[in-house]
Structures are given as C-alpha cells and as structure tokens.
Design an enzyme around this catalytic site. Sequence first.
Site, PDB file in Angstrom:
ATOM      1  N   TYR A 149       0.755  -1.053   0.023  1.00 14.92           N
ATOM      2  CA  TYR A 149       0.017   0.019  -0.127  1.00 14.92           C
ATOM      3  C   TYR A 149       0.845   1.130  -0.022  1.00 14.92           C
ATOM      4  CZ  TYR A 149      -4.478  -2.052   1.073  1.00 14.92           C
ATOM      5  OH  TYR A 149      -5.790  -2.720   0.931  1.00 14.92           O
ATOM      6  N   GLY A 150       2.150   1.139   0.477  1.00 13.31           N
ATOM      7  CA  GLY A 150       2.831   2.183   0.734  1.00 13.31           C
ATOM      8  C   GLY A 150       3.228   2.952  -0.597  1.00 13.31           C
ATOM      9  N   CYS A 185      -3.326  -0.722   9.576  1.00 15.56           N
ATOM     10  CA  CYS A 185      -2.336  -0.461   8.420  1.00 15.56           C
ATOM     11  C   CYS A 185      -2.357   1.298   8.632  1.00 15.56           C
ATOM     12  CB  CYS A 185      -2.854  -0.608   7.133  1.00 15.56           C
ATOM     13  SG  CYS A 185      -1.950   0.082   5.828  1.00 15.56           S
ATOM     14  N   ASN A 186      -1.070   1.497   8.735  1.00 14.62           N
ATOM     15  CA  ASN A 186      -0.844   2.971   8.894  1.00 14.62           C
ATOM     16  C   ASN A 186      -1.072   3.786   7.749  1.00 14.62           C
ATOM     17  OD1 ASN A 186       0.864   3.794  11.578  1.00 14.62           O
ATOM     18  ND2 ASN A 186       1.293   1.651  11.108  1.00 14.62           N
ATOM     19  N   THR A 187      -0.785   3.206   6.587  1.00 16.28           N
ATOM     20  CA  THR A 187      -0.723   3.837   5.258  1.00 16.28           C
ATOM     21  C   THR A 187      -2.390   4.104   5.064  1.00 16.28           C
ATOM     22  OG1 THR A 187       0.951   2.712   4.485  1.00 16.28           O
ATOM     23  CG2 THR A 187      -0.327   3.827   2.914  1.00 16.28           C
ATOM     24  N   CYS A 211       4.303   1.571  10.924  1.00 15.40           N
ATOM     25  CA  CYS A 211       4.025   0.675   9.867  1.00 15.40           C
ATOM     26  C   CYS A 211       3.663  -0.698  10.542  1.00 15.40           C
ATOM     27  CB  CYS A 211       4.783   0.543   8.868  1.00 15.40           C
ATOM     28  SG  CYS A 211       4.644  -0.872   7.693  1.00 15.40           S
ATOM     29  N   THR A 212       2.268  -1.312  10.526  1.00 19.12           N
ATOM     30  CA  THR A 212       2.367  -2.428  11.146  1.00 19.12           C
ATOM     31  C   THR A 212       3.095  -3.527  10.814  1.00 19.12           C
ATOM     32  OG1 THR A 212       0.551  -2.826   9.831  1.00 19.12           O
ATOM     33  CG2 THR A 212      -0.212  -1.657  11.883  1.00 19.12           C
ATOM     34  N   HIS A 213       3.951  -3.612   9.998  1.00 24.84           N
ATOM     35  CA  HIS A 213       4.756  -4.602   9.665  1.00 24.84           C
ATOM     36  C   HIS A 213       6.019  -4.532  10.616  1.00 24.84           C
ATOM     37  CE1 HIS A 213       2.630  -4.971   6.016  1.00 24.84           C
ATOM     38  NE2 HIS A 213       3.243  -6.242   5.460  1.00 24.84           N
TER      39      HIS A 213
HETATM   40  N1  DGL Z   1       1.495  -2.512   7.225  1.00 22.70           N
HETATM   41  C1  DGL Z   1       1.241  -1.299   6.324  1.00 22.70           C
HETATM   42  C2  DGL Z   1       1.266   0.074   7.045  1.00 22.70           C
HETATM   43  O1  DGL Z   1       1.120  -0.064   8.180  1.00 22.70           O
HETATM   44  C3  DGL Z   1       2.045  -0.967   5.029  1.00 22.70           C
HETATM   45  C4  DGL Z   1       2.630  -1.815   4.078  1.00 22.70           C
HETATM   46  C5  DGL Z   1       2.504  -1.496   2.754  1.00 22.70           C
HETATM   47  O2  DGL Z   1       1.547  -2.272   2.377  1.00 22.70           O
HETATM   48  O3  DGL Z   1       3.140  -0.684   2.147  1.00 22.70           O
HETATM   49  O4  DGL Z   1       1.428   1.153   6.627  1.00 22.70           O
END
Ligand code: DGL
Length: 272
Positions: free
Chosen positions: A44-45, A75-77, A188-190
């Site tokens: 998503y970023g 997800c932060n994005t 970012c949740t990752h």
């Molecule tokens: N986990 C997602 C976040 O918190 C973003 C990772 C991605 O899809 O770029 O932003």
Amino acid sequence: MSRTARPIGIFDSGIGGLTVAAAIRRHMPGERLLYFGDTEHFPYGEKSPEAIKHYAIRITNFLIDRGCKAVVIACNTASAQATAEVELTAGDRVPVFNVVDPIAEHVANKWSGHTVGVIGTKGTIASRVYVKAISRLDRSVKVRSLATPLLAPMIEEGFYNNTISKAVIRGYLEHRNLSGMEALVLGCTHYPLIRREVEEILGSGVKVLDPPAIVARHVRGELEARGQLHQGDTPSGDDHFFLSDLSDSFAKSARRFFRRSMTVEEMRLWDQ
Ligand code: DGL
C-alpha cells in the site's frame, strides 16, 4: 448471534496487521477475529491515496457484511489516507478504529517536550499524518520522520533477522532525519516484526514504542465503554483469515502468531 460475540474486523495490505491482531488477542482474549490481508495490492505504501481509498472501502463493506462488530484499520498507510472514507462507509453500523490516533495520543501524553522519530511507508510519511495528529495534541513534541520503503516488502517476504536486513535497517535508523530522537514510533504495522533488530541497533538511549499494544488497549477501552466487549478468556468461535491473493509467507507468519485453530482463505474481492 449477540452483538458482543460478533468478530472484530481487522485489515492491512498483508501480514503487518497481524501484529495488531495478535495484540488484540492478548488484550481481549474473548474476542473472535476476522482478518483481511489485501496481499493482491501489497504494498500500500507505494499506491496513490485514491487507490488506497478504493481498496479500504471495499474491504470495510466485506468485513461488515461478514458480521463484524467493529473495523480496525491495522495499517498506517490506510489509516493515513482512508480513515474518513472507512468511517463514511461504516456509518453508524459499526465503530472504526485506526492505528494513528491512539499512538499520537500516547506520544502527546508521554513524550511532551521530547523528540520523537517516526518511520513508515512513503504514503504514511508523505501524508504527514503523525506530525499533524501529534502537534494537534501537543505542539511541544518535535516529530522527526523518515520513509523506510524497503522494510515492509522485506518483512512481508519473511526476510529479516539476517545480516542484510540488519544493514538496511541500520542505514535507515542512522539517517540524519531521525537524529536526536528519544523515542521511535514504528509507524507501519509490519515493523513490530523487526522490533528486536531495531532495539539492538538503537541501544537503550531510544525507547521503541509498542504500537500494537497501544492500539489494542485503546480498542478494548472503546468497546468496553460501548458495552460491546466479549468478556471472558474464550472466543465465541474460530478466527478467520482472508487474503485477496493467497501467499505462503502469510500462512507461515499467521501460524507463528496464532497457535490456535486457524483457517486462511482466499477471497478475490475485486473479481466479484
Ligand atoms: N502495514 C502497512 C502500514 O502499516 C503498510 C505496508 C505496505 O503495504 O506498504 O503502513
């Protein structure tokens, strides 16, 4: 089914939201989870805000149609770019939680007058969502931010805890944009999946915050206040995990996080 027994809907672009899901499980052991990982559109970023809004609206409708009692944008994005659209989609059907507001609140409460770093995807950092949310609450916090676009794809692939990942993480953390930080938001949740590596590199002088726990405590408090928390230590049924594109790395990570019975299904939302 009673309202409290309905699942909590959680979504992300991939495995990142599992860090939030795992914290929700820890803080609310009685809750059942319904997870959607939009692996078809990961990362998503790198996507436009319009694309993220489009995905987020579709996923929100899916989660609500499946009976979720709340939607957590894990997800932060998507939190940065689509919270308003998700709220509009949910209307008064279910409450919506994003991952940015509880963290901004935590930073404003605990780090007033200090310098706080934020790392996240290009989309999150370009949106300045943390800078805006924190300074709205407390202007004395200095926010230093840096886009770290290699991290989420590395983590999604399970490529971490090795010398190359450490070099990449170190390169980012030593960037001058983050100089002087006393605490770091993993925006970012990752990123909680590389928390140990980050802490090792930063040493004890920088406190690495724990966003999933902060978000889970916030969601718990809100559900409790609304009388929607499923009390007790046993969920009313199995968790469900849906992916828009089935991937092995997701199934492996999900199993590591959730030892109890688990079904991972493909759900081609955009083909319907
Ligand atoms: N986990 C997602 C976040 O918190 C973003 C990772 C991605 O899809 O770029 O932003």
